[in-house]
Design an enzyme around this catalytic site. Structure first.
Site, PDB file in Angstrom:
ATOM      1  N   ASP A 104       0.837  -1.198   0.000  1.00 33.16           N
ATOM      2  CA  ASP A 104       0.000   0.000   0.000  1.00 33.16           C
ATOM      3  C   ASP A 104       0.878   1.258   0.000  1.00 33.16           C
ATOM      4  OD1 ASP A 104      -2.182  -1.667   0.200  1.00 33.16           O
ATOM      5  OD2 ASP A 104      -2.352  -1.453   2.375  1.00 33.16           O
TER       6      ASP A 104
HETATM    7  N1  URA Z   1      -1.295  -5.892   3.883  1.00 31.72           N
HETATM    8  C1  URA Z   1      -1.778  -4.643   3.878  1.00 31.72           C
HETATM    9  O1  URA Z   1      -2.829  -4.361   4.459  1.00 31.72           O
HETATM   10  N2  URA Z   1      -1.091  -3.689   3.243  1.00 31.72           N
HETATM   11  C2  URA Z   1       0.088  -3.939   2.604  1.00 31.72           C
HETATM   12  O2  URA Z   1       0.690  -3.027   2.045  1.00 31.72           O
HETATM   13  C3  URA Z   1       0.574  -5.245   2.626  1.00 31.72           C
HETATM   14  C4  URA Z   1      -0.145  -6.206   3.278  1.00 31.72           C
END
Ligand code: URA
Length: 231
Positions: A104
């Site tokens: 993310d």
């Molecule tokens: N899980 C998440 O919620 N975000 C990420 O970036 C990776 C795994």
């Protein structure tokens, strides 16, 4: 490989520009100026020089980088608004590079960047169950029952609960090891136990750990040893 294709892979420009460069005598192969774009070359054997710069000195068909992704950067190859992880990789040979999976925008940590589609596919295949380890700072401390639930699998609103995971606290930080790659999985897992992620960092994928020497935004090539760990 065709000469124009090789120059394209080196990121020297559009096909049209590259044809012009070749026609204008800016490219030599083993010391001879070559003006035919379709000339067959082998970058592992021939020495190819463009405008005085040797392109084959450290040419590798496949390139592998370990990036410590900083927050605020998107795991995409192109974006009209945000800086992408590829904007951070400035190698000169950046054609066809792509991140292996996504983190993310607000997640930090280990991201592999490569043009080896097969390796990428293997690492991301749900059948391969490659482990991903995250350090998770949570809004509230985690109770033992919550850790147990995370380990057993939780309902995050998908068809099936999450697969068994490992969850433990080290130095006050939750370590969560999962081997799936569902959308926002870690954040949704913490929500499912009534908590919230306030900071997320990936520190391992398979047997490859994030290099603690890499500050957020920094990257380096994988060593052969590290590559073997992934293969
Ligand atoms: N899980 C998440 O919620 N975000 C990420 O970036 C990776 C795994």
């Amino acid at each position: 490989m065709r000469l124009d294709k090789f120059l394209g892979n080196c990121g020297l420009g559009t096909r049209k520009q590259i044809k012009e460069y070749i026609k204008n005598g800016m490219v030599s192969v083993d010391g001879n100026i070559i003006t035919k774009a379709e000339t067959s070359i082998d970058p592992n054997v021939n020495e190819i020089i463009f405008s005085g710069e040797c392109l084959t000195a450290d040419y590798k068909e496949f390139r592998y980088y370990l990036l410590n992704k900083p927050q605020g950067v998107v795991s995409a190859t192109r974006d009209n608004h945000d800086t992408t992880v590829l904007d951070l990789i400035d190698t000169g040979f950046d054609k066809d590079l792509a991140p292996v999976g996504r983190l993310d925008k607000d997640t930090e940590g280990l991201l592999i960047i490569t043009n080896d589609g097969k390796l990428s596919h293997r690492l991301l295949s749900p059948k391969k169950h490659v482990e991903k380890e995250y350090e998770v700072q949570t809004r509230e401390p985690l109770s033992e029952p919550a850790l147990k639930k995370l380990e057993e699998g939780v309902d995050i609103g998908d068809e099936t609960p999450t697969l068994p995971a490992k969850a433990y606290i080290e130095d006050g930080i939750l370590h969560l090891v999962i081997h799936e790659g569902r959308f926002h999985q870690v954040k949704r897992m913490l929500q499912a136990v009534g908590n919230e992620v306030v900071f997320l960092k990936r520190i391992r994928m398979g047997n490859l750990a994030l290099d603690p020497e890499l500050k957020p935004g920094e990257y380096r090539e994988l060593t052969d040893e590290e590559l073997n760990l992934l293969k």
